[in-house]
Write a protein that holds these residues in place. Structure first.
Motif, PDB file in Angstrom:
ATOM      1  N   ASP A   1     -11.497   0.640   7.382  1.00  0.00           N
ATOM      2  CA  ASP A   1     -11.236   1.476   6.211  1.00  0.00           C
ATOM      3  C   ASP A   1     -10.468   0.709   5.139  1.00  0.00           C
ATOM      4  O   ASP A   1     -10.773   0.827   3.943  1.00  0.00           O
TER       5      ASP A   1
ATOM      6  N   ASP B   1     -10.423  -2.614   4.731  1.00  0.00           N
ATOM      7  CA  ASP B   1     -11.357  -3.609   4.181  1.00  0.00           C
ATOM      8  C   ASP B   1     -12.306  -2.974   3.179  1.00  0.00           C
ATOM      9  O   ASP B   1     -12.543  -3.527   2.096  1.00  0.00           O
ATOM     10  N   ASN B   2     -12.877  -1.827   3.526  1.00  0.00           N
ATOM     11  CA  ASN B   2     -13.802  -1.134   2.625  1.00  0.00           C
ATOM     12  C   ASN B   2     -13.100  -0.711   1.334  1.00  0.00           C
ATOM     13  O   ASN B   2     -13.670  -0.804   0.243  1.00  0.00           O
ATOM     14  N   HIS B   3     -11.865  -0.249   1.448  1.00  0.00           N
ATOM     15  CA  HIS B   3     -11.092   0.152   0.270  1.00  0.00           C
ATOM     16  C   HIS B   3     -10.837  -1.053  -0.636  1.00  0.00           C
ATOM     17  O   HIS B   3     -11.014  -0.954  -1.866  1.00  0.00           O
ATOM     18  N   ILE B   4     -10.432  -2.153  -0.057  1.00  0.00           N
ATOM     19  CA  ILE B   4     -10.177  -3.364  -0.852  1.00  0.00           C
ATOM     20  C   ILE B   4     -11.469  -3.840  -1.510  1.00  0.00           C
ATOM     21  O   ILE B   4     -11.488  -4.150  -2.705  1.00  0.00           O
ATOM     22  N   GLU B   5     -12.542  -3.865  -0.741  1.00  0.00           N
ATOM     23  CA  GLU B   5     -13.824  -4.311  -1.271  1.00  0.00           C
ATOM     24  C   GLU B   5     -14.285  -3.453  -2.443  1.00  0.00           C
ATOM     25  O   GLU B   5     -14.738  -3.969  -3.459  1.00  0.00           O
ATOM     26  N   SER B   6     -14.187  -2.132  -2.300  1.00  0.00           N
ATOM     27  CA  SER B   6     -14.696  -1.260  -3.356  1.00  0.00           C
ATOM     28  C   SER B   6     -13.754  -1.167  -4.574  1.00  0.00           C
ATOM     29  O   SER B   6     -14.189  -0.849  -5.663  1.00  0.00           O
ATOM     30  N   ASN B   7     -12.469  -1.472  -4.396  1.00  0.00           N
ATOM     31  CA  ASN B   7     -11.530  -1.344  -5.497  1.00  0.00           C
ATOM     32  C   ASN B   7     -11.095  -2.673  -6.112  1.00  0.00           C
ATOM     33  O   ASN B   7     -10.686  -2.712  -7.264  1.00  0.00           O
ATOM     34  N   TYR B   8     -11.153  -3.729  -5.336  1.00  0.00           N
ATOM     35  CA  TYR B   8     -10.634  -5.007  -5.818  1.00  0.00           C
ATOM     36  C   TYR B   8     -11.622  -6.144  -5.618  1.00  0.00           C
ATOM     37  O   TYR B   8     -11.258  -7.310  -5.725  1.00  0.00           O
ATOM     38  N   GLY B   9     -12.862  -5.827  -5.316  1.00  0.00           N
ATOM     39  CA  GLY B   9     -13.858  -6.829  -5.003  1.00  0.00           C
ATOM     40  C   GLY B   9     -14.123  -7.828  -6.111  1.00  0.00           C
ATOM     41  O   GLY B   9     -14.511  -8.962  -5.856  1.00  0.00           O
ATOM     42  N   GLU B  10     -13.906  -7.422  -7.351  1.00  0.00           N
ATOM     43  CA  GLU B  10     -14.230  -8.317  -8.463  1.00  0.00           C
ATOM     44  C   GLU B  10     -13.059  -9.151  -8.921  1.00  0.00           C
ATOM     45  O   GLU B  10     -13.186  -9.938  -9.850  1.00  0.00           O
TER      46      GLU B  10
END
Length: 164
Positions: free
Chosen positions: A151, A153-162
């Motif tokens: 959860d 990892d998914n949060h970081i990916e979707s919010n800070y991936g760029e």
């Protein structure tokens, strides 16, 4: 601005743990020799709603109040008559002799009435609530940690991936 983190994987794991806790509690009741009619074991029910706060995730588990008396050996105070049917089943299961002059139903009623009048002291605690919770949590710490990590990892990916 980033969205607040949610824990869908952890919530799913908690639902699994709720079912495992129910199973462990029932097994422990049988191991403790605490099952007579099975009514307490059948009453154990994991809740449907998982409550999340900033630092806690909880899943309610309900059971008959009688379970607390079994668990900690607490006293049932006078004033409330237990169900006669439960006493009747207990007498049958334990093969208790019915005194002369009583039918089994009359004897069950008399026992229930005596409990209403005098209360009831459970002589020895037969813990099954906390020990079952601890057993299930200890066996599933890795799954809980993995679900939480997924959860996050998914949060970081979707919010800070760029971000670089």
């Amino acid at each position: 601005m980033a969205e607040q983190i949610t824990y869908p994987s952890l919530k799913l794991e908690m639902e699994n743990i709720g079912a495992l806790v129910k199973e462990e509690m029932i097994d422990t009741l049988f191991d403790n020799n605490s099952v007579v009619t099975g009514q307490l074991a059948r009453s154990i029910t994991p809740g449907d709603v998982i409550t999340a706060t900033e630092d806690t995730l909880s899943l309610p588990i309900t059971l008959n109040k009688y379970g607390l008396y079994v668990d900690d050996g607490a006293e049932r105070g006078a004033g409330r008559m237990p169900p006669v049917k439960a006493i009747f089943e207990w007498i049958k299961q334990k093969r208790i002799s019915v005194p002369m002059g009583f039918t089994p139903t009359q004897f069950a009623w008399a026992v229930a009435k005596n409990i209403e009048k005098k209360g009831q002291r459970f002589k020895k605690p037969k813990p099954f609530i906390e020990v079952s919770l601890q057993e299930v949590v200890n066996r599933n710490l890795t799954n809980i940690g993995d679900a939480t990590a997924l959860d996050i990892d998914n949060h970081i990916e979707s919010n800070y991936g760029e971000i670089g």
